[in-house]
Scaffold this motif. Structure first.
Motif, PDB file in Angstrom:
ATOM      1  N   UNK A 226       0.862  -1.180   0.000  1.00 56.13           N
ATOM      2  CA  UNK A 226       0.000   0.000   0.000  1.00 56.13           C
ATOM      3  C   UNK A 226       0.897   1.228   0.000  1.00 56.13           C
ATOM      4  N   UNK A 227       0.713   2.137  -0.971  1.00 54.86           N
ATOM      5  CA  UNK A 227       1.605   3.288  -1.125  1.00 54.86           C
ATOM      6  C   UNK A 227       0.786   4.576  -1.129  1.00 54.86           C
ATOM      7  N   UNK A 228       1.430   5.730  -0.866  1.00 54.92           N
ATOM      8  CA  UNK A 228       0.681   6.978  -0.701  1.00 54.92           C
ATOM      9  C   UNK A 228      -0.142   7.384  -1.925  1.00 54.92           C
ATOM     10  N   UNK A 229       0.456   7.341  -3.113  1.00 55.28           N
ATOM     11  CA  UNK A 229      -0.259   7.748  -4.317  1.00 55.28           C
ATOM     12  C   UNK A 229       0.491   7.205  -5.539  1.00 55.28           C
ATOM     13  N   UNK A 230      -0.016   7.503  -6.706  1.00 55.99           N
ATOM     14  CA  UNK A 230       0.559   6.941  -7.926  1.00 55.99           C
ATOM     15  C   UNK A 230       1.993   7.403  -8.141  1.00 55.99           C
ATOM     16  N   UNK A 231       2.264   8.692  -7.941  1.00 56.42           N
ATOM     17  CA  UNK A 231       3.614   9.195  -8.175  1.00 56.42           C
ATOM     18  C   UNK A 231       4.620   8.591  -7.201  1.00 56.42           C
ATOM     19  N   UNK A 232       4.213   8.446  -5.940  1.00 50.28           N
ATOM     20  CA  UNK A 232       5.104   7.801  -4.967  1.00 50.28           C
ATOM     21  C   UNK A 232       5.340   6.341  -5.352  1.00 50.28           C
ATOM     22  N   UNK A 233       4.285   5.672  -5.802  1.00 44.81           N
ATOM     23  CA  UNK A 233       4.434   4.294  -6.240  1.00 44.81           C
ATOM     24  C   UNK A 233       5.345   4.170  -7.447  1.00 44.81           C
ATOM     25  N   UNK A 234       5.271   5.146  -8.367  1.00 46.49           N
ATOM     26  CA  UNK A 234       6.145   5.131  -9.541  1.00 46.49           C
ATOM     27  C   UNK A 234       7.604   5.271  -9.127  1.00 46.49           C
ATOM     28  N   UNK A 235       7.870   6.124  -8.147  1.00 42.92           N
ATOM     29  CA  UNK A 235       9.243   6.305  -7.668  1.00 42.92           C
ATOM     30  C   UNK A 235       9.782   5.007  -7.066  1.00 42.92           C
ATOM     31  N   UNK A 236       8.934   4.321  -6.294  1.00 41.74           N
ATOM     32  CA  UNK A 236       9.358   3.039  -5.719  1.00 41.74           C
ATOM     33  C   UNK A 236       9.586   2.007  -6.827  1.00 41.74           C
ATOM     34  N   UNK A 237       8.674   1.979  -7.792  1.00 42.82           N
ATOM     35  CA  UNK A 237       8.761   0.985  -8.865  1.00 42.82           C
ATOM     36  C   UNK A 237      10.035   1.158  -9.681  1.00 42.82           C
ATOM     37  N   UNK A 238      10.454   2.393  -9.897  1.00 45.45           N
ATOM     38  CA  UNK A 238      11.692   2.620 -10.633  1.00 45.45           C
ATOM     39  C   UNK A 238      12.886   2.010  -9.904  1.00 45.45           C
ATOM     40  N   UNK A 239      12.868   2.062  -8.585  1.00 47.43           N
ATOM     41  CA  UNK A 239      13.944   1.443  -7.821  1.00 47.43           C
ATOM     42  C   UNK A 239      13.850  -0.088  -7.882  1.00 47.43           C
ATOM     43  N   UNK A 240      12.625  -0.609  -7.833  1.00 45.38           N
ATOM     44  CA  UNK A 240      12.445  -2.057  -7.891  1.00 45.38           C
ATOM     45  C   UNK A 240      12.899  -2.592  -9.247  1.00 45.38           C
ATOM     46  N   UNK A 241      12.717  -1.798 -10.302  1.00 45.94           N
ATOM     47  CA  UNK A 241      13.165  -2.208 -11.630  1.00 45.94           C
ATOM     48  C   UNK A 241      14.672  -2.457 -11.682  1.00 45.94           C
ATOM     49  N   UNK A 242      15.420  -1.837 -10.789  1.00 46.55           N
ATOM     50  CA  UNK A 242      16.875  -1.971 -10.809  1.00 46.55           C
ATOM     51  C   UNK A 242      17.373  -3.221 -10.079  1.00 46.55           C
TER      52      UNK A 242
END
Length: 583
Positions: A226-242
């Motif tokens: 569960x994440x704060x909002x879409x933009x925060x989730x996108x920032x996390x996802x970019x790190x997970x992609x690495x």
């Protein structure tokens, strides 16, 4: 156009090697697919019925049918299990529908890790065959009852594409196809000669055998957060992609859309949901990324790995339209609006959005021993909306470059807005909200509105604080110098480790530039008009395609507010020394 005796002729010709039906029920059933999810496709493609449906049972039956069609100039349309979303199984000129679902089995795993099978084999049967071999397909479709040939002929990206690229980039290692010619002699092709025939919807020949790349099976788990909002989730996802190895599935879904999914303990009502299928060893790293970004991991379940594949791609659209038929989806491929949720709201006021990881930076082809790198397009953004779009509308992508375009009336322009994926330090919120609405770890964040800028200031960043400072940003630009003295700039997702900045998956030009001129600069762009850019100068070292930048200077930079009556530039003017002691 066709003789009324066509069905009788085919029955006499094919005998027990195929079933021939010309009744209306069979003809209608053969053209059913999932193209109804798109109102444009559903309302524009003619719902043409074939004259006959031939279900083939042998390869020789396919050859006989191809020769027959060639001689009489009768069009053929190939069908697997009818799970396509874009109308490719609907015949445009009647003719013969060739159904392959009974031509299945004969699975073989060769010494190169390529699994071979007949075209009508389902993916469910393929997984069952590989279960005790220690191997798994490098990629797989989201619909497991689809056929091997159908997914190869009509599919592109899928679970596993983040790591292994698309179907045509080495996953399809072998194809045997029957051309519609006078002799219909089968042709066997091996990668890369298979490439023109993948995702060609059966128009280059009829597939009678498929060879797909497998890889060593890995233990994975499905992580829900569960994440704060879409933009925060996108920032996390970019790190997970690495992560290495990369995630097999990665998606971020807004609460309005997630509410249309089946109930699941991993979904927190009213909150944006992040989902990732990762190696078990990487699950704690994902949890750390999520918690650092203000989110909470709500579950990690190995038994939900396949389930998460049914919550991406057009499965999401099917689930959404089942509960709200008025919805339609708009697909944007590329990074143009990542971290820019407000841009979507400008075009589609009532949209609800899902981000899906499609491929990681520098995804490698699946061919054994291959070091060929593929083009990078990490994300798809899907917006589901029931209202008419306002102003500029995201409408298309340019072939080859995957550049989204915008249309307003008869005008067309390229969407060039970069994805900025982070939020202010210790704050949660989105840039379209007033600054007073941002919530930090200790209450509201006092983020002032942008001031009029008259000068520029730099705030130096200590090396010890560089990792924490860089974590606020989603991506950076790497600047190197080419042989002609011009800057070469690429978008990267760097990581700070032990005081150095690490960048992976470099392009050919960047590697050549740092080999000749080791100085480089990294620039993290500001996340809002009031924020700073983070600029790091340093010396580089290249090893095994990983670039390590040792900082010599690190600053936060932005235009300064207009001077006050007392002069000076206030608290913005702070220099952060580096380990080298240079300011």
């Amino acid at each position: 156009m066709l003789s009324e005796t066509l069905a009788a002729d085919l029955r006499a010709l094919l005998g027990d090697s195929a079933e021939v039906r010309d009744d209306e029920a069979a003809r209608k059933s053969a053209t059913k697919d999932f193209s109804w999810v798109s109102p444009i496709i559903h309302n524009t493609i003619p719902r043409t019925l074939p004259d006959v449906v031939v279900t083939v049972r042998t390869v020789e039956a396919v050859r006989t049918l191809a020769r027959f069609a060639h001689e009489r100039r009768i069009p053929l349309t190939a069908r697997g299990k009818g799970t396509s979303n874009y109308g490719q199984i609907i015949p445009l000129a009647r003719g013969i529908m060739v159904d392959f679902h009974e031509l299945s089995g004969d699975l073989v795993l060769d010494d190169d890790g390529v699994v071979h099978g007949l075209p009508g084999t389902t993916w469910r049967d393929l997984f069952a065959f590989l279960e005790d071999t220690g191997r798994e397909p490098a990629m797989f479709p989201t619909t497991l009852n689809s056929t091997l040939a159908g997914s190869v002929a009509g599919g592109a990206g899928r679970p596993g594409s983040i790591e292994h690229g698309f179907n045509h980039e080495g996953f399809v290692q072998m194809l045997t196809l029957v051309p519609v010619t006078a002799d219909a002699e089968p042709v066997t092709l091996r990668y890369p000669d298979t490439t023109p025939h993948v995702h060609a919807f059966g128009t280059t020949g009829l597939f009678v055998r498929v060879g797909l790349q497998t890889v060593p099976a890995r233990e994975r788990t499905a992580v829900f957060a569960s994440v704060p909002d879409l933009d925060a989730g996108a920032a996390m996802a970019l790190q997970i992609l690495q992560l290495r190895p990369p995630p097999q599935i990665l998606a971020v879904t807004e609460p309005e859309l997630a509410a249309l999914f089946p109930e699941d303990p991993g979904f927190e009502p009213g909150r944006t949901n992040l989902r990732a299928v990762v190696d078990v060893a990487n699950a704690p790293v994902v949890q750390e990324i999520v918690e650092r970004g203000g989110g909470t991991v709500t579950g990690a379940r190995p038994d939900a790995v396949r389930y998460l594949a049914t919550l991406i791609n057009n499965h999401t659209t099917v689930r959404a339209k089942a509960k709200r038929p008025e919805l339609y989806h708009v697909l944007v491929r590329g990074n143009a609006i990542l971290g820019k949720r407000a841009l979507i709201a400008e075009a589609f006021e009532d949209a609800t959005v899902q981000l899906e990881g499609i491929r990681g930076r520098g995804a490698r082809a699946s061919r054994p021993g291959s070091s060929r790198r593929t083009a990078t397009t990490p994300w798809c953004t899907r917006a589901w909306t029931g209202c008419a779009p306002r102003a500029w509308r995201w409408t298309a992508r340019t072939a080859g470059s995957c550049t989204p375009t915008c249309r307003r009336g008869g005008r067309l322009r390229t969407a060039t807005t970069p994805w900025a994926c982070s939020t202010p330090a210790n704050c949660r919120g989105s840039e379209d909200r007033p600054s007073t609405d941002r919530i930090g770890t200790n209450g509201p964040c006092p983020v002032p509105p942008p001031a009029p800028y008259a000068r520029r200031v730099s705030i130096a960043v200590p090396i010890d604080d560089l990792a924490k400072t860089a974590a606020r940003y989603g991506f950076a630009y790497l600047v190197t110098i080419a042989d002609d003295g011009r800057p070469h700039i690429v978008a990267v997702s760097p990581q700070v480790r032990d005081g150095a900045v690490v960048v992976g998956d470099l392009g050919r030009k960047t590697r050549a530039n740092v080999a000749a001129r080791p100085a480089a600069t990294l620039v993290w762009p500001p996340t809002s008009a009031a924020d700073h850019s983070l600029i790091v100068d340093g010396e580089t070292a290249l090893s095994d395609d990983v670039l390590t930048v040792t900082p010599t200077r690190a600053v936060l930079h932005r235009p300064a507010p207009a001077p006050t009556a007392g002069g000076g530039c206030g608290s913005d003017c702070v220099e952060l020394p580096t380990a080298s002691g240079r300011g």
